[in-house]
Motif scaffolding. Structure first.
Motif, PDB file in Angstrom:
ATOM      1  N   GLU A  20       0.816  -1.054   0.160  1.00  0.00           N
ATOM      2  CA  GLU A  20       0.166   0.073   0.133  1.00  0.00           C
ATOM      3  C   GLU A  20       0.726   0.715   0.043  1.00  0.00           C
ATOM      4  O   GLU A  20       1.790   1.362   0.977  1.00  0.00           O
ATOM      5  N   HIS A  21       0.521   2.028  -1.024  1.00  0.00           N
ATOM      6  CA  HIS A  21       1.216   3.409  -0.330  1.00  0.00           C
ATOM      7  C   HIS A  21       0.363   4.424  -0.806  1.00  0.00           C
ATOM      8  O   HIS A  21      -1.130   4.501  -1.281  1.00  0.00           O
ATOM      9  N   ARG A  22       0.327   5.825   0.367  1.00  0.00           N
ATOM     10  CA  ARG A  22      -0.634   6.477   0.708  1.00  0.00           C
ATOM     11  C   ARG A  22       0.130   8.413   0.195  1.00  0.00           C
ATOM     12  O   ARG A  22       1.649   8.498   0.174  1.00  0.00           O
ATOM     13  N   HIS A  23      -0.588   8.793  -0.128  1.00  0.00           N
ATOM     14  CA  HIS A  23       0.194  10.202  -0.922  1.00  0.00           C
ATOM     15  C   HIS A  23      -1.109  11.213  -0.869  1.00  0.00           C
ATOM     16  O   HIS A  23      -2.415  10.960   0.479  1.00  0.00           O
ATOM     17  N   THR A  24      -0.938  12.080  -1.168  1.00  0.00           N
ATOM     18  CA  THR A  24      -1.450  13.509  -1.149  1.00  0.00           C
ATOM     19  C   THR A  24      -1.230  13.972  -2.441  1.00  0.00           C
ATOM     20  O   THR A  24      -0.800  14.208  -2.841  1.00  0.00           O
ATOM     21  N   ILE A  25      -3.032  14.925  -2.696  1.00  0.00           N
ATOM     22  CA  ILE A  25      -2.684  15.633  -4.317  1.00  0.00           C
ATOM     23  C   ILE A  25      -3.660  16.494  -3.668  1.00  0.00           C
ATOM     24  O   ILE A  25      -5.129  16.050  -3.826  1.00  0.00           O
ATOM     25  N   ALA A  26      -2.541  17.849  -3.908  1.00  0.00           N
ATOM     26  CA  ALA A  26      -2.965  18.899  -3.667  1.00  0.00           C
ATOM     27  C   ALA A  26      -4.096  19.045  -2.342  1.00  0.00           C
ATOM     28  O   ALA A  26      -4.753  19.584  -2.031  1.00  0.00           O
ATOM     29  N   THR A  27      -3.620  18.476  -1.178  1.00  0.00           N
ATOM     30  CA  THR A  27      -3.079  18.145  -0.107  1.00  0.00           C
ATOM     31  C   THR A  27      -5.007  17.104   0.691  1.00  0.00           C
ATOM     32  O   THR A  27      -4.958  16.651   1.185  1.00  0.00           O
ATOM     33  N   HIS A  28      -5.378  16.332  -0.630  1.00  0.00           N
ATOM     34  CA  HIS A  28      -6.169  15.147  -0.284  1.00  0.00           C
ATOM     35  C   HIS A  28      -5.699  13.936  -0.721  1.00  0.00           C
ATOM     36  O   HIS A  28      -5.166  13.594  -1.439  1.00  0.00           O
ATOM     37  N   PRO A  29      -5.894  13.160   0.399  1.00  0.00           N
ATOM     38  CA  PRO A  29      -5.783  12.267   0.491  1.00  0.00           C
ATOM     39  C   PRO A  29      -5.997  10.956   0.018  1.00  0.00           C
ATOM     40  O   PRO A  29      -7.219  11.082  -0.476  1.00  0.00           O
ATOM     41  N   GLY A  30      -4.584   9.722  -0.521  1.00  0.00           N
ATOM     42  CA  GLY A  30      -5.645   8.478  -1.562  1.00  0.00           C
ATOM     43  C   GLY A  30      -5.086   7.641  -1.101  1.00  0.00           C
ATOM     44  O   GLY A  30      -3.683   7.757  -0.478  1.00  0.00           O
ATOM     45  N   ALA A  31      -5.115   6.494  -1.509  1.00  0.00           N
ATOM     46  CA  ALA A  31      -4.333   5.142  -1.706  1.00  0.00           C
ATOM     47  C   ALA A  31      -3.908   4.141  -2.804  1.00  0.00           C
ATOM     48  O   ALA A  31      -5.057   4.518  -3.247  1.00  0.00           O
ATOM     49  N   VAL A  32      -3.628   3.408  -2.739  1.00  0.00           N
ATOM     50  CA  VAL A  32      -3.503   2.904  -4.321  1.00  0.00           C
ATOM     51  C   VAL A  32      -2.320   0.905  -3.165  1.00  0.00           C
ATOM     52  O   VAL A  32      -1.357   1.368  -3.003  1.00  0.00           O
ATOM     53  N   ARG A  33      -3.551  -0.045  -3.460  1.00  0.00           N
ATOM     54  CA  ARG A  33      -2.843  -1.118  -2.838  1.00  0.00           C
ATOM     55  C   ARG A  33      -2.400  -1.899  -3.793  1.00  0.00           C
ATOM     56  O   ARG A  33      -3.831  -2.441  -4.946  1.00  0.00           O
ATOM     57  N   LEU A  34      -2.174  -2.841  -4.198  1.00  0.00           N
ATOM     58  CA  LEU A  34      -1.556  -4.013  -4.826  1.00  0.00           C
ATOM     59  C   LEU A  34      -2.112  -5.052  -4.329  1.00  0.00           C
ATOM     60  O   LEU A  34      -0.329  -5.439  -2.903  1.00  0.00           O
ATOM     61  N   LEU A  35      -2.620  -6.662  -4.367  1.00  0.00           N
ATOM     62  CA  LEU A  35      -2.423  -7.654  -3.945  1.00  0.00           C
ATOM     63  C   LEU A  35      -2.497  -7.782  -4.556  1.00  0.00           C
ATOM     64  O   LEU A  35      -2.486  -8.577  -6.028  1.00  0.00           O
ATOM     65  N   VAL A  36      -1.575  -9.725  -4.351  1.00  0.00           N
ATOM     66  CA  VAL A  36      -1.092 -11.212  -4.396  1.00  0.00           C
ATOM     67  C   VAL A  36      -1.636 -11.794  -4.085  1.00  0.00           C
ATOM     68  O   VAL A  36      -1.059 -11.420  -2.836  1.00  0.00           O
ATOM     69  N   PHE A  37      -2.028 -12.807  -4.636  1.00  0.00           N
ATOM     70  CA  PHE A  37      -2.685 -13.786  -3.513  1.00  0.00           C
ATOM     71  C   PHE A  37      -2.644 -15.704  -4.246  1.00  0.00           C
ATOM     72  O   PHE A  37      -2.376 -15.487  -5.266  1.00  0.00           O
ATOM     73  N   ASP A  38      -2.440 -16.227  -3.842  1.00  0.00           N
ATOM     74  CA  ASP A  38      -2.087 -17.899  -4.094  1.00  0.00           C
ATOM     75  C   ASP A  38      -2.817 -18.850  -2.979  1.00  0.00           C
ATOM     76  O   ASP A  38      -2.405 -18.479  -1.586  1.00  0.00           O
ATOM     77  N   ASP A  39      -4.187 -19.873  -3.441  1.00  0.00           N
ATOM     78  CA  ASP A  39      -4.581 -20.545  -2.523  1.00  0.00           C
ATOM     79  C   ASP A  39      -4.598 -21.436  -3.436  1.00  0.00           C
ATOM     80  O   ASP A  39      -4.150 -21.875  -4.467  1.00  0.00           O
ATOM     81  N   ARG A  40      -3.851 -22.351  -1.795  1.00  0.00           N
ATOM     82  CA  ARG A  40      -3.891 -23.938  -2.055  1.00  0.00           C
ATOM     83  C   ARG A  40      -5.078 -24.852  -1.496  1.00  0.00           C
ATOM     84  O   ARG A  40      -5.074 -24.424   0.143  1.00  0.00           O
ATOM     85  N   SER A  41      -5.340 -25.587  -2.640  1.00  0.00           N
ATOM     86  CA  SER A  41      -6.706 -25.932  -1.554  1.00  0.00           C
ATOM     87  C   SER A  41      -7.087 -27.609  -1.720  1.00  0.00           C
ATOM     88  O   SER A  41      -7.168 -27.782  -3.471  1.00  0.00           O
ATOM     89  N   ASN A  42      -7.713 -28.314  -1.735  1.00  0.00           N
ATOM     90  CA  ASN A  42      -8.325 -29.703  -2.822  1.00  0.00           C
ATOM     91  C   ASN A  42      -9.562 -29.150  -3.039  1.00  0.00           C
ATOM     92  O   ASN A  42     -10.364 -29.373  -3.119  1.00  0.00           O
ATOM     93  N   ASN A  43      -9.547 -29.015  -4.196  1.00  0.00           N
ATOM     94  CA  ASN A  43     -10.081 -27.964  -5.452  1.00  0.00           C
ATOM     95  C   ASN A  43     -10.265 -29.098  -6.255  1.00  0.00           C
ATOM     96  O   ASN A  43      -9.250 -30.091  -6.925  1.00  0.00           O
ATOM     97  N   GLY A  44     -11.599 -28.825  -7.185  1.00  0.00           N
ATOM     98  CA  GLY A  44     -12.033 -29.183  -8.063  1.00  0.00           C
ATOM     99  C   GLY A  44     -10.997 -28.371  -9.257  1.00  0.00           C
ATOM    100  O   GLY A  44     -10.753 -26.836  -9.784  1.00  0.00           O
ATOM    101  N   SER A  45     -11.498 -29.327 -10.813  1.00  0.00           N
ATOM    102  CA  SER A  45     -10.859 -28.325 -11.686  1.00  0.00           C
ATOM    103  C   SER A  45     -12.045 -28.872 -12.565  1.00  0.00           C
ATOM    104  O   SER A  45     -12.889 -29.359 -12.922  1.00  0.00           O
ATOM    105  N   TYR A  46     -12.292 -27.433 -13.478  1.00  0.00           N
ATOM    106  CA  TYR A  46     -13.242 -27.194 -14.706  1.00  0.00           C
ATOM    107  C   TYR A  46     -13.341 -28.028 -15.472  1.00  0.00           C
ATOM    108  O   TYR A  46     -14.287 -28.610 -15.961  1.00  0.00           O
TER     109      TYR A  46
END
Length: 546
Positions: A336-362
């Motif tokens: 996550e990166h937090r910033h301000t643009i002309a005094t107005h706050p904002g944030a950008v978040r990059l998410l990466v995930f990997d789930d491993r489970s006893n799962n079915g295949s289409y």
């Protein structure tokens, strides 16, 4: 007794009890500083139907324990994630030793009739079809949480969340890919059920930098923490407590209600049927950056309870269980990166995930459904694929240890003092069945949130958002053959991306009590051009929190 009268009595009694409990909880102080982060919390159809075996986004969806990671000057254009009034400046108050909080939420939802070329009556074992019924219906849900926090050490807190839930989402949460009610647990019940939703410790290692005040909130104790710090959370929680948070689109108890607006719909995050699981999260924070990592336990079976359901849910769930530890897991990292643009706050978040489970295949499920030996027993591929129940049958007969991975981008930005905009974009590999959250394989959401200062209601909020979601080619073939997903499956498929629009108005009646009216429109529900559009889904929500 008429329904309206009965509801007023029930709501009045619940609010009175919660108000009394919260009022009896003075905030005791101690000398040690507070090392935690504020929460923005997050959390089915025929009442006669047995409980469906499905999981919630949760509650899902649940809120954010990590909001304190923002720089002190960054305050959201709308109120925090529960959309209730923020505490006043508590920076000069002594740290708390313990706190008590409570919340009550009632949601009533209905939709108008719509047209469809066909509907799938599969899953009648649960008392309902997987397709959204064309004739329309109305359902309600209620939830009550009691929160207890205690400071174990100067930099370590313990938090406990006891949950009562009751009610059903529309069609038992089947029939729409991006489901419209985030307060509808995937386990609908006629009478209230109990669960320990959260049970965790949070330790903060302060590393210097300016001190930040932490407010007394549902899952945080009032105190202070360094801007530079490492935070370790261990126990039972919601993944959404820490990851994929957004200032304007995060909490179905006070903001948008749609599942795709409270979380990234393409992130099949680890969660039991109530939206919680056990794991560990580690966060490193500086003034403008936060890096998070989490490791969480996956359910043993698709759409089921984790092992805690045997001990922390009443009535207990006989199919509760975790996957093999260190073999079945969900890992996630977020920058996550937090910033301000002309005094107005904002944030950008990059998410990466990997789930491993006893799962079915289409692909494996479609191949098995068309095997001559299978057809000799079931007659048609659709009959076999519709037999999946989360444990056996259909795609569940192709279970193997499989990985599903993906990416998410999450942004929020204040435009003016009272206007904020947001977006989430997500994608996953889309080769294996949805295991914990939804069937969506890619999604994009955009919206805006406006506070009511211009019309002299500064704590009121208007929200508007658009959702576009779809499924992978392998998932399309599976649904076209008659496959059933977590939320979708019409027996056939004329594929089209699902389009949703949501509008809401949230009004503050008092410091602790809010009411919301909500409207949603869904085109090509369950990614199917042969059904819908659903022209109008209306909802009211009453939320008390103290």
């Amino acid at each position: 007794m008429p329904f309206e009268t009965l509801f007023r009595v029930r709501a009045t009694v619940c609010v009175s009890i919660l108000s009394t409990l919260a009022a009896c909880a003075p905030a005791r102080a101690q000398e040690s500083p507070q090392p935690a982060q504020p929460l923005a919390r997050q959390t089915d159809s025929t009442p006669d139907a047995p409980m469906p075996q499905i999981t919630l986004p949760a509650r899902n969806a649940p809120g954010s324990i990590t909001q304190a990671s923002a720089a002190p000057t960054q305050t959201p254009a709308t109120s925090p994630a529960h959309n209730t009034p923020s505490a006043s400046d508590e920076s000069n108050k002594p740290p708390q030793t313990y706190n008590l909080h409570a919340q009550y939420t009632f949601t009533g939802m209905t939709y108008t009739s719509f047209g469809a070329q066909y509907s799938n009556p599969a899953y009648l074992v649960y008392g309902t079809g997987s397709s959204l019924p064309t004739q329309g219906q109305a359902r309600e849900t209620q939830s009550v949480d009691g929160y207890f926090g205690y400071r174990l050490l100067a930099n370590t807190e313990f938090h406990f969340d006891a949950l009562l839930w009751q009610g059903y989402g529309l069609n038992n949460t089947y029939g729409i890919g991006d489901f419209p009610d985030g307060e509808a647990f995937k386990v609908g019940v006629r009478y209230p059920h109990f669960a320990v939703a959260r049970f965790f410790t949070r330790t903060t290692i302060n590393l210097g930098g300016p001190e930040q005040a932490v407010d007394d909130d549902l899952l945080t104790l009032r105190g202070k923490q360094d801007t530079n710090r490492i935070t370790i959370t261990i126990g039972r929680m919601s993944v959404k407590d820490i990851f994929d948070n957004n200032q304007y689109s995060n909490d179905p108890r006070g903001q948008f209600m749609n599942w795709a607006l409270m979380a990234n719909a393409a992130y099949d995050y680890p969660a039991d049927a109530l939206g919680f699981t056990t794991g560990i999260a580690i966060e490193g924070n500086t003034s403008n950056w936060t890096l998070r990592y989490g490791w969480f336990q996956m359910s043993k079976y698709r759409n089921q309870f984790t092992a805690e359901g045997l001990y922390l849910v009443l009535p207990t769930e006989p199919l509760s269980g975790d996957g093999k530890i260190f073999y079945d897991w969900g890992m996630v990292s977020e920058l996550e990166h937090r910033h301000t643009i002309a005094t107005h706050p904002g944030a950008v978040r990059l998410l990466v995930f990997d789930d491993r489970s006893n799962n079915g295949s289409y692909k494996a499920a479609v191949a098995l459904a068309n095997d001559p030996a299978t057809l000799a027993i079931w007659g048609t591929p659709a009959a076999f694929l519709a037999s999946a129940n989360g444990v056996t049958g259909g795609i569940d007969d192709t279970h193997a240890l499989r990985n599903t991975w993906g990416l998410g981008l999450n942004t929020d930005q204040e435009v003016t003092k009272n206007i904020g905009v947001f977006s989430r974009i997500g994608w996953n590999s889309g080769q294996n069945s949805g295991f914990e959250f939804t069937d969506t394989n890619w999604t994009a959401t955009f919206g805006a949130s406006i506070k009511g200062e211009k019309w002299k209601q500064p704590e009121d909020v208007i929200g508007a958002a658009f959702i576009l979601s779809g499924i992978s080619k392998a998932n399309q073939v599976y649904h076209a053959e008659g496959g059933i997903g977590i939320l979708t499956g019409d027996g056939a498929l004329n594929y089209g991306s699902e389009k949703n629009v949501e509008l809401y108005y949230d009004h503050q009646f008092s410091k602790y009590f809010h009411g919301t009216v909500d409207y949603q429109f869904v085109d090509d529900p369950a990614y199917n051009k042969d059904r819908g559009p659903v022209p109008a889904i209306f909802a009211i929500r009453l939320h008390y929190e103290r």
